[in-house]
Design an enzyme around this catalytic site. Structure first.
Site, PDB file in Angstrom:
ATOM      1  N   GLY A 664       0.606  -1.319  -0.221  1.00 56.50           N
ATOM      2  CA  GLY A 664       0.355   0.146  -0.222  1.00 56.50           C
ATOM      3  C   GLY A 664       1.040   0.759  -0.015  1.00 56.50           C
ATOM      4  O   GLY A 664       0.487   2.193  -0.973  1.00 56.50           O
ATOM      5  N   ALA A 668       0.769   4.912  -2.467  1.00 57.04           N
ATOM      6  CA  ALA A 668       0.598   5.824  -2.434  1.00 57.04           C
ATOM      7  C   ALA A 668       1.645   6.290  -3.115  1.00 57.04           C
ATOM      8  O   ALA A 668       1.567   7.402  -3.114  1.00 57.04           O
ATOM      9  CB  ALA A 668       0.896   5.548  -0.631  1.00 57.04           C
ATOM     10  N   THR A 954      -6.407   4.860  -0.334  1.00 58.02           N
ATOM     11  CA  THR A 954      -6.081   4.423  -1.584  1.00 58.02           C
ATOM     12  C   THR A 954      -5.263   3.618  -1.532  1.00 58.02           C
ATOM     13  O   THR A 954      -4.993   2.837  -2.982  1.00 58.02           O
ATOM     14  CB  THR A 954      -6.705   5.793  -2.872  1.00 58.02           C
ATOM     15  N   CYS A 955      -3.897   3.737  -0.762  1.00 60.02           N
ATOM     16  CA  CYS A 955      -3.038   3.720  -1.052  1.00 60.02           C
ATOM     17  C   CYS A 955      -2.762   1.520  -1.142  1.00 60.02           C
ATOM     18  O   CYS A 955      -1.836   1.631  -1.775  1.00 60.02           O
ATOM     19  CB  CYS A 955      -1.443   3.848   0.357  1.00 60.02           C
ATOM     20  N   PHE A 956      -3.822   1.458  -0.030  1.00 58.25           N
ATOM     21  CA  PHE A 956      -4.212  -0.350   0.018  1.00 58.25           C
ATOM     22  C   PHE A 956      -5.212  -1.186  -0.623  1.00 58.25           C
ATOM     23  O   PHE A 956      -5.994  -1.978  -0.268  1.00 58.25           O
ATOM     24  CB  PHE A 956      -4.596  -0.205   1.243  1.00 58.25           C
TER      25      PHE A 956
END
Length: 987
Positions: A664, A668, A954-956
């Site tokens: 993640g 990101a 959103t990174c994950f």
């Protein structure tokens, strides 16, 4: 025997014997005979001398009389003799002087087609004047003055025909004799006019008697060996040896009408083909071979002037004549590079010469329409293809590939592909779609259909082996001749097909089903025969055949129809190298991912250090200086970024952010770095078109090492995202993608970069006035950081005005400078970083739009496959697929509009499109995490529900969903969150 002695006057005289007497008589007879021979020889020599002298006197008298009687008229362009005077008084002396009855010159010209001796200086003026008088007379409309009027006079017709035949013989025998160019040009013109009744001005069009007389003379010329010999001399002697560069075009234009004479064009074609073939096979010493090759090259230059080709094409009446001409042109294009090399010229010279000839064939002769119609009849190809057709895109006549064609058909189709590849760049999209190209749009659709079928089945013949491999010990055929005729087709068919496909990408003229028709037909046949997955082109098998390289260059290009084994996967591998558009996009995505997986395994990029893998790259990044820190840490890592990347963020307080990176944080980092690097205020990228498609600013390269270094870093990061399957919302401009794929954008791509400039350049192409009045020159001007800079588009461009003759060159050079020259350094820096992770050959599997789908995912919104999304979603924090809130969530999503679904996906993953190939390829996987919130136990019955909004990381790819009890609450809260375009900050 005793001799009798007689005494006379005191002396004794012996009597002569019989033998002595006979010997004496014989000697006396011999002496008398010799004397007679000497006397006869003297008389003969005197007679011959007197005859030659008298003949010279007679010829001098003839010349003098002719010049006195007719020379004055011949010298005056406005004067002419009567037809009777011309036939009875002016022509007979000339024919006697040059073709005297009974002379060896006349006999050799008549029987063998030999040249007559070069006219002497005293006879040359008479010959020039006579030819001028005849041509002048034949152009007269008055029967009294026209030499051709005797064709309808019963009393003189036969005598006139015999005299006209002698004139044809004289003209043919003059060609190649070394006579002056003016006489040769007049002879060519007279040959043409005498055999063409339409040129006889004294008769109305279609006059039967005149047509019959001209037909008789044409038949005589066709039967006479003189005309065929003249053709051989012109091609062999003059074109290959004696034609100088200066004035060559003028002399050849003067000879061009001769090609209308029956039989002459065939001799030109046959002789040129034989001589070119001999030059290619030359085994002489190097110096002789070079001279031979140079001579053959000089023979080909008149072909590139266009007029000769048009004449040859017009004279090629019937399929056999056209087939011979096609064979010559095919041979010429193949021979030019070889002959250039043999003549000691650089390799580029041969390619340039072949391109010049191909351009002439495409633009100046009308060859393509006739050639395509001929091939359509012979092979069974679509002369025109309707756009709305639903079948017929897989042509039955081409299902055996290139080697299933007869040599003549392969040569013709190869010539079409070669000429079309050369011609298409000269026309913009408006020309193409409005019919200003050599073939109409419907015919070009037919060509695209044929080439698409041919390329596919050449690579993917039955059994996955190309037809040349499969023939082996099959039906005997001329393998060498077949290979010669098919070489051009195998090389240029994929290039022509690609050029047509790129036209279709910019502006559709073919149905999408056409490109995939052969593949889908064969897939259906494979499925019907219960073929295995390997035989149905599995991606893994294809990758094994492609053998990922160790130098980062990507799969090596394969020649069309090359020898290979390994069945259908090997065939698909070759097809992907030549014509990837023939393979469905989904399968190409699988191949791309399989290529990444194979390279990952080969380089052990995913293995821990204990198992031989590379140590992870540790990157510490400040949130407020993310791009600068990334540049400092990663600018020198190159391809090592393919390995594991461990990211640590430092917040604005200077403290490391807590958390473990399971993918993640890398996502990101890539999202933030690319977003910041592509931002307009950063100055590295600009947006083109309505969608803001990104491309590097030319000014970025002017920033020095930092500008190009940052572009290289962004290319590296974009490559890392493709490598890891991480979706980024960074769509690229199509002309820029073409650069990343190793292709060179052309004039039509300029419309996406600068529509106004593209409009101006295309308007210049069609400008009706005098281009010189616009006062343009071969320079381009741009501005960087307030300073204006002038660039010459060619050496001395500032002093080279743009005129009607060179405006097409200016248009293409200007477009090339804006697309490639001006963007070159910036685009090259970005591409160098990207290619350290993803080779250009892997990107060439896709169109520019498909590359953007690789970067940002597939279709979004209503195109989401909810069943696939639900099947590959994971749950955490106490949620499971059976949880009440989860079931409510999917019920709400099913009721969303297409736009709302796209917003939801963007809210969770930062992109609104699903991963290509489905959600199983999302990395990290889509996750719904439970956020426990207190709510009334009676919330489901109308009591107060959870107030908290959903949030996302959103990174994950993580949706943090409170445990709502009612569907209406979940719907309102979720719609509010995704419409506000907010994520975890709402938590």
């Amino acid at each position: 025997m005793f001799q009798k002695a007689i005494r006379r006057g005191g002396k004794t005289v012996r009597e002569a014997t019989r033998a002595e007497l006979l010997s004496k008589v014989k000697a006396e007879r011999t002496a008398r005979s010799g004397e007679r021979l000497r006397t006869r020889a003297v008389v003969t020599v005197q007679r011959i001398y007197r005859g030659v002298r008298e003949r010279q006197r007679f010829e001098d008298a003839l010349v003098k009389a002719w010049l006195q009687a007719s020379g004055v008229v011949a010298a005056d362009p406005g004067a002419q003799l009567s037809a009777q005077t011309l036939a009875d008084e002016a022509l007979p002396p000339v024919l006697y002087l040059l073709l005297r009855p009974g002379s060896a010159a006349r006999r050799q010209a008549w029987q063998g087609g030999h040249v007559i001796p070069k006219p002497s200086a005293r006879i040359a003026p008479v010959l020039r004047g006579a030819l001028a008088l005849v041509l002048r007379s034949m152009a007269a409309a008055n029967p009294h003055s026209s030499y051709c009027a005797f064709a309808s006079d019963p009393a003189r017709r036969e005598a006139w025909l015999r005299q006209a035949e002698l004139l044809l013989l004289l003209c043919a025998s003059l060609l190649g004799s070394g006579c002056e160019a003016l006489v040769a040009a007049a002879a060519v013109r007279l040959l043409t006019v005498l055999t063409d009744a339409a040129a006889w001005k004294c008769y109305p069009p279609g006059h039967a008697v005149a047509a019959a007389a001209a037909k008789h003379l044409a038949a005589f010329a066709g039967r006479s060996p003189a005309l065929a010999a003249a053709a051989r001399r012109l091609v062999a002697a003059e074109l290959l040896a004696t034609v100088a560069k200066d004035g060559r075009e003028v002399r050849y234009l003067q000879r061009a009408p001769l090609l209308d004479t029956p039989g002459f064009a065939d001799e030109v074609v046959a002789t040129a083909a034989a001589l070119l073939s001999a030059a290619r096979r030359s085994t002489r010493p190097a110096d002789s071979a070079a001279a031979n090759a140079a001579g053959a090259l000089s023979a080909l230059w008149p072909l590139a002037e266009g007029t000769l080709l048009s004449q040859l094409l017009a004279a090629a009446r019937g399929d056999e004549a056209l087939a011979r001409l096609v064979a010559l042109l095919h041979l010429a294009l193949e021979a030019l590079p070889e002959l250039s090399a043999a003549a000691g010229l650089p390799p580029a010279a041969g390619a340039e010469a072949a391109g010049r000839l191909a351009s002439t064939l495409a633009l100046g002769t009308g060859l393509l329409p006739r050639l395509w119609a001929w091939l359509a009849r012979r092979v069974g190809l679509p002369l025109e293809a309707p756009r709305d057709a639903t079948r017929g895109w897989d042509i039955a006549a081409l299902r055996s590939g290139a080697s299933g064609l007869a040599p003549a058909d392969a040569a013709g189709l190869g010539l079409v592909a070669r000429v079309l590849t050369q011609a298409l760049p000269a026309f913009d999209d408006e020309d193409f779609h409005e019919g200003r190209v050599p073939l109409p749009l419907a015919a070009l659709r037919g060509v695209a259909t044929a080439l698409n079928t041919l390329v596919y089945h050449t690579q993917c013949a039955a059994g996955g082996v190309s037809a040349p491999d499969a023939q082996g010990a099959g039906t005997p055929r001329d393998a060498q001749g077949s290979a010669e005729s098919g070489r051009m087709l195998r090389r240029w068919a994929p290039a022509a097909l690609r050029a047509l496909y790129e036209r279709d990408l910019r502006r559709r003229f073919c149905p999408p089903a056409m490109w995939l028709a052969p593949f889908e037909a064969e897939q259906a046949a494979s499925a019907a025969s219960a073929a295995s997955a390997e035989e149905r082109f599995s991606a893994a098998a294809v990758v094994r055949t492609l053998s990922p390289p160790s130098d980062g260059a990507g799969p090596a290009p394969r020649p069309l129809g090359c020898e290979r084994g390994g069945g259908r996967p090997a065939a698909l591998a070759a097809l992907l190298s030549e014509a990837p558009q023939c393979v469905p996009f989904g399968l190409r995505v699988e191949v791309f991912r399989a290529l990444v997986a194979a390279e990952r395994a080969r380089g052990r990029w995913g293995a821990p250090p204990a198992d031989g893998g590379a140590p992870p790259l540790q990157v510490t990044l400040r949130r407020n200086a993310l791009l600068e820190d990334a540049y400092a840490a990663l600018r020198d890592v190159g391809g090592s970024i393919r390995g594991r990347l461990v990211v640590t963020f430092v917040n604005e307080a200077g403290l490391e952010e807590a958390g473990l990176d399971h993918g993640g944080l890398v996502k990101a980092f890539l999202e933030e770095a690319v977003r910041e690097g592509f931002a307009a205020d950063r100055g590295l990228f600009a947006g083109a078109g309505a969608g803001g498609l990104a491309y590097p600013r030319p000014e970025a390269a002017a920033l020095g090492g930092e500008g190009t270094g940052l572009l290289r870093l962004l290319g590296l990061l974009l490559g890392k995202a493709l490598w890891e399957g991480i979706l980024l919302g960074a769509p690229l401009a199509p002309f820029f993608v073409a650069r990343l794929q190793g292709r060179r954008p052309l004039l039509d791509d300029l419309a996406a970069l600068d529509p106004q400039l593209h409009k101006s350049l295309t308007a210049l192409k069609r400008y009706d006035g005098d281009v010189a009045d616009l006062c343009l020159d071969f320079t381009a001007e741009d501005e960087a950081f307030g300073a204006r800079r002038l660039t010459e588009l060619l050496p001395g461009g500032a002093d080279t005005p743009v005129t009607d003759a060179n405006r097409l060159l200016y248009v293409h050079l200007a477009a090339d400078w804006h697309l490639n020259g001006r963007l070159g350094a910036a685009a090259g820096a970005f591409a160098s970083g990207l290619h350290q992770v993803i080779p250009a050959a892997w990107l060439r599997l896709f169109s520019p739009d498909e590359v953007n789908q690789l970067l940002a995912g597939g279709v979004g919104g209503g195109g989401l496959d909810l069943a696939d999304m639900r099947a590959h979603t994971v749950y955490s924090g106490g949620f499971s697929a059976a949880s009440v809130t989860v079931r409510l969530f999917w019920k709400v999503v099913e009721g969303m509009t297409a736009e709302q679904r796209g917003l939801l996906l963007r809210f969770v993953t930062s992109v609104s499109r699903a991963p290509l190939g489905g959600f199983r390829h999302m990395n990290p996987p889509l996750t719904i995490h439970k956020v426990y919130c207190e709510a009334s136990p009676f919330a489901a019955m109308g009591a107060r529900d959870v107030d908290r909004l959903p949030s996302a990381s959103t990174c994950f790819n993580l949706l943090k969903l409170p445990n709502y009890r009612r569907a209406d609450t979940l719907r309102s809260k979720l719609l509010y969150a995704i419409s506000a375009n907010a994520g975890f900050e709402l938590s």
